[in-house]
Design a protein around this motif. Structure first.
Motif: not given
Length: 108
Positions: A5-15, A21-24, A34-41
């Motif tokens: 499994q590959i997971t990405i945890d994303i913390e969002l602001d109020e908008n 973002m953290m990935w495992n 921690e990462t600043k950008a993710v692109m998944i296709s």
């Protein structure tokens, strides 16, 4: 059969804009990196289309985003050649990536 499994945890602001973002990737030894950008296709073979998720944190610097996209283009060239064996088209994609560097003003 083994599963992973590959997971990405994303913390969002109020908008609902990504702030953090953290990935495992357990098999790759990645845990809460921690990462600043993710692109998944992913390929949907029923609809014959690529489905994508592109996310970046609001503090991702533009110059780093340009570098990220350049590196994705380079990796697409390698992937294309591995998947098809078409060296000429892969070289064209790599050339396009180098033109992108010039047009985007990326400092390497």
């Amino acid at each position: 059969m083994k599963k992973t499994q590959i997971t990405i945890d994303i913390e969002l602001d109020e908008n609902h804009v990504p702030e953090k973002m953290m990935w495992n990737a357990e098999d790759g030894g990645i845990e809460k990196q921690e990462t600043k950008a993710v692109m998944i296709s992913v390929w949907d073979d029923k609809t014959m289309e690529a489905l994508r998720i592109d996310l970046w944190t609001k503090d991702m610097p533009v110059d780093q985003m340009k570098m990220f996209l350049h590196q994705i283009l380079i990796s697409m060239s390698s992937t294309y050649e591995l998947a098809t064996g078409e060296e000429d088209v892969a070289a064209w994609i790599e050339q396009m990536a180098e033109e992108f560097v010039q047009k985007a003003g990326i400092r390497m």
